[in-house]
Design a protein around this motif. Structure first.
Motif, PDB file in Angstrom:
ATOM      1  N   UNK A 108     126.984  25.226  30.718  1.00  0.00           N
ATOM      2  CA  UNK A 108     128.081  25.135  31.774  1.00  0.00           C
ATOM      3  C   UNK A 108     128.208  23.829  32.498  1.00  0.00           C
ATOM      4  N   UNK A 109     126.759  23.475  32.615  1.00  0.00           N
ATOM      5  CA  UNK A 109     126.618  21.917  33.334  1.00  0.00           C
ATOM      6  C   UNK A 109     126.319  20.909  32.238  1.00  0.00           C
ATOM      7  N   UNK A 110     127.293  20.951  31.206  1.00  0.00           N
ATOM      8  CA  UNK A 110     126.990  19.813  30.056  1.00  0.00           C
ATOM      9  C   UNK A 110     127.148  18.805  30.304  1.00  0.00           C
ATOM     10  N   UNK A 111     127.942  18.198  31.206  1.00  0.00           N
ATOM     11  CA  UNK A 111     128.245  16.752  31.683  1.00  0.00           C
ATOM     12  C   UNK A 111     127.001  16.343  32.510  1.00  0.00           C
ATOM     13  N   UNK A 112     126.514  17.259  33.360  1.00  0.00           N
ATOM     14  CA  UNK A 112     125.201  16.783  34.394  1.00  0.00           C
ATOM     15  C   UNK A 112     124.079  16.701  33.411  1.00  0.00           C
ATOM     16  N   UNK A 113     123.977  17.727  32.385  1.00  0.00           N
ATOM     17  CA  UNK A 113     122.826  17.875  31.822  1.00  0.00           C
ATOM     18  C   UNK A 113     122.848  16.565  30.748  1.00  0.00           C
ATOM     19  N   UNK A 114     123.856  16.304  30.059  1.00  0.00           N
ATOM     20  CA  UNK A 114     123.969  15.032  29.074  1.00  0.00           C
ATOM     21  C   UNK A 114     123.374  13.740  29.922  1.00  0.00           C
ATOM     22  N   UNK A 115     124.062  13.389  31.179  1.00  0.00           N
ATOM     23  CA  UNK A 115     123.563  12.483  31.816  1.00  0.00           C
ATOM     24  C   UNK A 115     122.254  12.360  32.395  1.00  0.00           C
ATOM     25  N   UNK A 116     121.671  13.541  32.525  1.00  0.00           N
ATOM     26  CA  UNK A 116     120.383  13.546  32.983  1.00  0.00           C
ATOM     27  C   UNK A 116     119.431  13.159  31.785  1.00  0.00           C
ATOM     28  N   UNK A 117     119.849  13.863  30.645  1.00  0.00           N
ATOM     29  CA  UNK A 117     118.971  13.400  29.285  1.00  0.00           C
ATOM     30  C   UNK A 117     119.177  12.206  28.808  1.00  0.00           C
ATOM     31  N   UNK A 118     120.381  11.521  29.091  1.00  0.00           N
ATOM     32  CA  UNK A 118     120.440  10.054  28.889  1.00  0.00           C
ATOM     33  C   UNK A 118     119.650   9.215  29.821  1.00  0.00           C
ATOM     34  N   UNK A 119     119.577   9.587  31.316  1.00  0.00           N
ATOM     35  CA  UNK A 119     118.750   9.005  32.224  1.00  0.00           C
ATOM     36  C   UNK A 119     117.288   8.825  31.857  1.00  0.00           C
ATOM     37  N   UNK A 120     116.998  10.302  31.482  1.00  0.00           N
ATOM     38  CA  UNK A 120     115.359  10.196  31.210  1.00  0.00           C
ATOM     39  C   UNK A 120     115.271   9.531  29.839  1.00  0.00           C
ATOM     40  N   UNK A 121     115.778   9.365  28.918  1.00  0.00           N
ATOM     41  CA  UNK A 121     115.744   8.580  27.734  1.00  0.00           C
ATOM     42  C   UNK A 121     115.618   7.218  28.116  1.00  0.00           C
ATOM     43  N   UNK A 122     116.321   6.727  29.134  1.00  0.00           N
ATOM     44  CA  UNK A 122     116.649   5.126  29.188  1.00  0.00           C
ATOM     45  C   UNK A 122     115.196   4.977  30.078  1.00  0.00           C
ATOM     46  N   UNK A 123     114.849   5.779  31.009  1.00  0.00           N
ATOM     47  CA  UNK A 123     113.497   5.660  31.856  1.00  0.00           C
ATOM     48  C   UNK A 123     112.374   5.719  30.954  1.00  0.00           C
ATOM     49  N   UNK A 124     112.254   6.694  29.984  1.00  0.00           N
ATOM     50  CA  UNK A 124     111.225   6.719  29.106  1.00  0.00           C
ATOM     51  C   UNK A 124     111.105   5.309  28.187  1.00  0.00           C
ATOM     52  N   UNK A 125     112.205   4.859  27.448  1.00  0.00           N
ATOM     53  CA  UNK A 125     112.092   3.603  26.821  1.00  0.00           C
ATOM     54  C   UNK A 125     111.673   2.624  27.510  1.00  0.00           C
ATOM     55  N   UNK A 126     112.057   2.572  28.798  1.00  0.00           N
ATOM     56  CA  UNK A 126     111.483   1.397  29.934  1.00  0.00           C
ATOM     57  C   UNK A 126     110.043   1.527  30.029  1.00  0.00           C
ATOM     58  N   UNK A 127     109.340   2.675  29.991  1.00  0.00           N
ATOM     59  CA  UNK A 127     108.237   3.213  30.424  1.00  0.00           C
ATOM     60  C   UNK A 127     107.939   3.487  31.993  1.00  0.00           C
ATOM     61  N   UNK A 128     108.923   3.690  32.610  1.00  0.00           N
ATOM     62  CA  UNK A 128     109.048   3.882  33.821  1.00  0.00           C
ATOM     63  C   UNK A 128     108.158   5.070  34.304  1.00  0.00           C
ATOM     64  N   UNK A 129     107.366   5.173  35.408  1.00  0.00           N
ATOM     65  CA  UNK A 129     106.740   6.086  35.996  1.00  0.00           C
ATOM     66  C   UNK A 129     107.597   6.990  36.662  1.00  0.00           C
ATOM     67  N   UNK A 130     107.393   8.416  36.673  1.00  0.00           N
ATOM     68  CA  UNK A 130     108.359   9.310  37.177  1.00  0.00           C
ATOM     69  C   UNK A 130     107.842  10.372  38.341  1.00  0.00           C
ATOM     70  N   UNK A 131     108.670  10.441  39.303  1.00  0.00           N
ATOM     71  CA  UNK A 131     108.338  11.694  40.505  1.00  0.00           C
ATOM     72  C   UNK A 131     109.578  12.469  40.372  1.00  0.00           C
TER      73      UNK A 131
END
Length: 214
Positions: A108-131
């Motif tokens: 039901x929050x598909x837009x927010x979920x997809x944005x969050x997934x895209x964000x995580x993918x970008x941070x992962x590819x850049x090898x960012x550390x996450x909190x």
């Protein structure tokens, strides 16, 4: 004398990683700020604007002037029309990203979920550390239900592999994830994002990509 900060000191209160769950720990509301100010030391957070492309900018309300760390609330990143290029600009600028108030996400929050997934993918590819500070652990953060007619309708929408999350939200002409992806594809993307959240908030990831000191 070096002013570098040992990240392991921030886990001295018994935490095994940098994924903090609100329901499981007292004082978790302040943990993200604690990490932020531990990293900042004598520096003070500032507001800044990151240029993206084609005149687009991303507002960063809590930014390290040295470009090491920034802090966002989930809604600042995923409740607005940001896309992969915006998240890439953030990943390129900062080594450590702090995200607060991550809710449990359903279709039901598909837009927010997809944005969050895209964000995580970008941070992962850049090898960012996450909190992260969230309402549930990564494996419980994404909820897929099939007992609703809305979800069955989504499940009938099939795309070729890779199409579902290849559309930049900011350029999707109002089309939602519910119109673009099947439940199967969303379920796969949720599982991948959960796995990456675990990895990017782990001690091993921080040691390898943020270094023991920063």
């Amino acid at each position: 004398m070096s002013n570098s900060k040992d990240y392991r000191l921030m886990l001295a209160d018994g935490n095994d990683d940098f994924f903090f769950v609100r329901e499981n720990s007292k004082g978790v509301e302040n943990k993200c700020e604690g990490v932020l100010y531990h990293i900042l030391g004598d520096r003070h957070p500032v507001e800044t604007v990151l240029p993206v492309a084609f005149g687009r900018n991303v507002d960063v309300r809590c930014s390290d002037p040295s470009g090491v760390v920034c802090l966002f609330h989930f809604q600042e990143l995923c409740d607005v029309e940001l896309g992969a290029s915006d998240y890439h600009a953030i990943a390129k600028q900062y080594r450590i990203i702090i995200i607060k108030d991550i809710p449990r996400l359903t279709l039901k929050q598909h837009d927010q979920a997809r944005r969050f997934i895209t964000l995580i993918d970008e941070l992962y590819e850049a090898r960012c550390a996450l909190v992260c500070q969230a309402h549930a652990r990564p494996d419980k953060l994404f909820v897929v239900q099939n007992n609703d007619s809305h979800f069955r309708q989504i499940n009938d929408t099939e795309l070729k592999p890779g199409e579902a999350f290849g559309v930049d939200v900011a350029q999707s002409s109002g089309r939602t994830t519910g119109e673009l992806a099947s439940v199967r594809e969303l379920r796969f993307a949720f599982k991948r994002a959960a796995s990456r959240l675990v990895e990017m908030t782990s001690k091993g990831w921080w040691t390898k990509h943020a270094g023991a000191n920063f």
